[in-house]
Design a protein around this motif. Structure first.
Motif, PDB file in Angstrom:
ATOM      1  N   LYS B  60       5.077   0.902  -4.219  1.00 45.08           N
ATOM      2  CA  LYS B  60       3.744   0.337  -3.945  1.00 45.08           C
ATOM      3  C   LYS B  60       3.462  -0.855  -4.862  1.00 45.08           C
ATOM      4  O   LYS B  60       2.384  -0.968  -5.445  1.00 45.08           O
ATOM      5  N   TRP B  61       4.460  -1.696  -4.980  1.00 48.39           N
ATOM      6  CA  TRP B  61       4.345  -2.857  -5.860  1.00 48.39           C
ATOM      7  C   TRP B  61       3.205  -3.783  -5.430  1.00 48.39           C
ATOM      8  O   TRP B  61       2.482  -4.323  -6.263  1.00 48.39           O
ATOM      9  N   ALA B  63       0.361  -3.284  -4.127  1.00 48.10           N
ATOM     10  CA  ALA B  63      -0.956  -2.842  -4.608  1.00 48.10           C
ATOM     11  C   ALA B  63      -1.077  -3.129  -6.101  1.00 48.10           C
ATOM     12  O   ALA B  63      -2.110  -3.613  -6.567  1.00 48.10           O
ATOM     13  N   TYR B  64      -0.015  -2.843  -6.841  1.00 46.62           N
ATOM     14  CA  TYR B  64      -0.041  -3.100  -8.284  1.00 46.62           C
ATOM     15  C   TYR B  64      -0.161  -4.600  -8.560  1.00 46.62           C
ATOM     16  O   TYR B  64      -0.941  -5.016  -9.421  1.00 46.62           O
ATOM     17  N   SER B  66      -1.564  -6.777  -6.809  1.00 45.46           N
ATOM     18  CA  SER B  66      -2.925  -7.236  -6.506  1.00 45.46           C
ATOM     19  C   SER B  66      -3.867  -7.052  -7.689  1.00 45.46           C
ATOM     20  O   SER B  66      -4.961  -7.609  -7.711  1.00 45.46           O
ATOM     21  N   CYS B  67      -3.470  -6.238  -8.666  1.00 51.76           N
ATOM     22  CA  CYS B  67      -4.312  -6.023  -9.849  1.00 51.76           C
ATOM     23  C   CYS B  67      -3.986  -7.022 -10.962  1.00 51.76           C
ATOM     24  O   CYS B  67      -4.634  -7.026 -12.002  1.00 51.76           O
ATOM     25  N   LEU B  68      -2.967  -7.862 -10.744  1.00 54.87           N
ATOM     26  CA  LEU B  68      -2.607  -8.859 -11.746  1.00 54.87           C
ATOM     27  C   LEU B  68      -3.408 -10.139 -11.484  1.00 54.87           C
ATOM     28  O   LEU B  68      -3.859 -10.357 -10.360  1.00 54.87           O
ATOM     29  N   PRO B  69      -3.578 -10.979 -12.505  1.00 62.13           N
ATOM     30  CA  PRO B  69      -4.309 -12.222 -12.268  1.00 62.13           C
ATOM     31  C   PRO B  69      -3.609 -13.062 -11.188  1.00 62.13           C
ATOM     32  O   PRO B  69      -2.413 -13.334 -11.321  1.00 62.13           O
ATOM     33  N   ASN B  70      -4.359 -13.405 -10.148  1.00 60.89           N
ATOM     34  CA  ASN B  70      -3.834 -14.172  -9.004  1.00 60.89           C
ATOM     35  C   ASN B  70      -2.673 -13.480  -8.302  1.00 60.89           C
ATOM     36  O   ASN B  70      -1.889 -14.137  -7.605  1.00 60.89           O
ATOM     37  N   ARG B  72      -2.525 -11.337  -5.811  1.00 60.10           N
ATOM     38  CA  ARG B  72      -2.549 -11.312  -4.347  1.00 60.10           C
ATOM     39  C   ARG B  72      -2.173 -12.683  -3.776  1.00 60.10           C
ATOM     40  O   ARG B  72      -1.435 -12.778  -2.813  1.00 60.10           O
ATOM     41  N   GLN B  73      -2.685 -13.750  -4.423  1.00 61.05           N
ATOM     42  CA  GLN B  73      -2.395 -15.100  -3.920  1.00 61.05           C
ATOM     43  C   GLN B  73      -0.921 -15.459  -4.104  1.00 61.05           C
ATOM     44  O   GLN B  73      -0.319 -16.118  -3.264  1.00 61.05           O
ATOM     45  N   GLU B 209      -5.025  -4.041   3.014  1.00 62.30           N
ATOM     46  CA  GLU B 209      -5.669  -3.058   2.137  1.00 62.30           C
ATOM     47  C   GLU B 209      -4.618  -2.126   1.573  1.00 62.30           C
ATOM     48  O   GLU B 209      -3.633  -1.815   2.230  1.00 62.30           O
ATOM     49  N   TYR B 210      -4.852  -1.657   0.372  1.00 57.27           N
ATOM     50  CA  TYR B 210      -3.892  -0.721  -0.228  1.00 57.27           C
ATOM     51  C   TYR B 210      -4.535   0.617  -0.544  1.00 57.27           C
ATOM     52  O   TYR B 210      -5.662   0.698  -0.902  1.00 57.27           O
TER      53      TYR B 210
END
Lengths: 286, 210
Positions: B60-61, B63-64, B66-70, B72-73, B209-210
């Motif tokens: 589930k990388w 999702a993880y 997405s919690c780092l700065p930028n 998701r982008q 969505e995760y």
């Protein structure tokens, strides 16, 4: 001065078979909030909304006083996360994680990362897939802490750890909030851990916050009365929150122990544990 | 974003031994004239990139990340850049090897033939990946793998049927008329297709969505 590090206002999210219903809570600087509730109650969904990794939710979430959607990058520089079963691909090694993270976070501290690895006796040159569940969890925690975050969001961080490792981890969390600038939102099923470290307890059930109080308030003021059927029948419904009928006795959850003792001729009121609270709130009736 | 590119490259690095063994085995076979080396490495690069998607999904990388700065982008962009880097590296290695093997076997090198073969293979690899990635982001690795297999198989069957009734000679004539310009046109088309694929994947990923 910003007092609340995290504010959740009217957070709602609808799924086909589940709904978060207007969640509200605040987490102050220097505090640890224990987020409890049974499986499927909405803890992880709430955490995911706070981290903006689910979409189409309603309400307002402010972290460090900033909107979590509009200031995503700024906010995430200062958040450390441990999410249930979500981490780096397991063919990577801790040394790779350092190499990756130092280019992701401005404040990534390689020295701290390797020091914590060593303190937890975690090898830096072995693939994550060779780690036990406990080792992996420790690595997740070390990774979450190594960019000096101001807010830790932890979903079941102590699950899979043996009592000694759990104790070490809890010490780390307590050290983390020592400067009174940092806070932790911690969801856990291991309620005894929370009794040791949490300043606040927020209890979610079926997508609704049913209780959010300081841990001291809860453990000091709330209590469990054990009595027989005839005594139970004498108690006014408005004087207790929930009750559970066992084989030989009634267990009654009361909100104000002292008042209850004054009003009723009860000899013993057991001190509340968070586990009792969860059990009575969920399984109890009114 | 550099960190996220590194993550994919480090995952590729852990497969480097497999790549090296394949390279040696097929290199020997190519030297003996039993095998054309041109397509092996680029296609291996497809398999390796797909395996990075599998590991990402398993842990589930996304999702993880997405919690780092930028996170998701940059996640999708990093995957495409890592893919491009891998294709460039493997294509360069194959080119050098093909030249070396050709020289060792015949003491003469037809550079145009080597370049056209290698460029064609790189083109096919990029087209395949450009179709696969948006499907993977949308449906996940397993479903996308099956889906792509069905589509490729389907195209081959339909193509085979059409080829019986349509004369492709004029089309090949047009390609012939392009002369050496296709050496420029092909890379431009590759980049455009990959960019379009990237934009589609990015659109899918942003809504995920995760």
């Amino acid at each position: 001065m910003m007092e609340n590090i995290l504010e959740v206002k009217n957070l709602s999210k609808k799924y086909k078979d589940f709904e978060l219903k207007s969640i509200n809570f605040k987490l102050k600087k220097g505090m640890i909030m224990g987020f409890i509730g049974e499986n499927g109650a909405g803890k992880t969904t709430t955490i995911k909304a706070i981290l903006d990794i689910i979409k189409n939710y309603k309400g307002e979430i402010k972290i460090f006083g900033l909107d979590n959607k509009k200031n995503d990058k700024t906010i995430k520089e200062d958040i450390g996360v441990v999410l249930d079963d979500m981490f780096f691909p397991e063919i990577l090694m801790p040394i790779d994680i350092n190499s990756i993270m130092k280019d992701n976070y401005k404040n990534w501290d390689s020295n701290l990362f390797f020091k914590e690895l060593s303190d937890f006796s975690l090898p830096k040159n072995k693939q994550i897939k060779t780690f036990s569940k406990g080792m992996r969890k420790k690595l997740e925690i070390v990774t979450a802490l190594s960019h000096h975050p101001k807010l830790l969001i932890l979903d079941e961080p102590t699950s899979g750890l043996d009592p000694i490792a759990r104790n070490e981890v809890i010490d780390i969390f307590q050290d983390f909030i020592q400067n009174e600038e940092c806070s932790i939102l911690l969801s856990s099923h291991i309620t005894t851990d929370l009794e040791h470290i949490a300043d606040y307890i927020t209890f979610i059930n079926d997508g609704e916050i049913i209780l959010s109080k300081t841990c001291d308030e809860l453990l000091e003021e709330y209590g469990i009365v054990k009595c027989n059927e005839s005594d139970f029948k004498k108690i006014d419904q408005k004087d207790f929150i929930k009750y559970k009928k066992n084989k030989y006795e009634y267990e009654i959850l009361v909100e104000n122990k002292k008042e209850f003792l004054k009003k009723y001729n009860v000899t013993t009121i057991d001190k509340l544990t968070l586990e009792d609270l969860m059990l009575l709130m969920i399984k109890g009736v009114k | 974003m550099l960190g996220l590119i590194k993550k994919d490259l480090l995952m590729i690095k852990s497969n480097i031994k497999t790549l090296f063994i394949i390279l040696v085995v097929y290199g020997v076979m190519a030297y003996q004239g039993q095998m054309d080396l041109s397509f092996i490495l680029p296609f291996m690069s497809v398999m390796i990139m797909i395996s990075t998607f599998s590991y990402d999904a398993y842990n589930k990388w996304d999702a993880y990340a997405s919690c780092l700065p930028n996170g998701r982008q940059n996640s999708v962009r990093a995957k495409y850049i890592a893919t491009l880097l891998l294709i460039i590296i493997t294509t360069a290695i194959v080119t050098i090897l093909m030249i070396a093997i050709a020289y060792a076997r015949t003491k003469s090198i037809d550079l145009e033939s080597v370049f056209s073969t290698v460029l064609g293979t790189a083109f096919a690899t990029i087209i395949l990946q450009s179709f696969m990635y948006p499907s993977i982001y949308k449906f996940g690795v397993e479903k996308a793998r099956i889906g792509i297999f069905i589509v490729v198989f389907g195209i081959a069957i339909v193509g085979g049927i059409i080829a019986k009734y349509i004369d492709f000679k004029p089309m090949f004539q047009v390609l012939d008329n392009l002369g050496n310009y296709w050496m420029i046109i092909l890379p431009v088309v590759m980049i455009l297709v990959l960019y379009l694929s990237y934009k589609i994947s990015e659109g899918i990923y942003k809504k995920k969505e995760y």
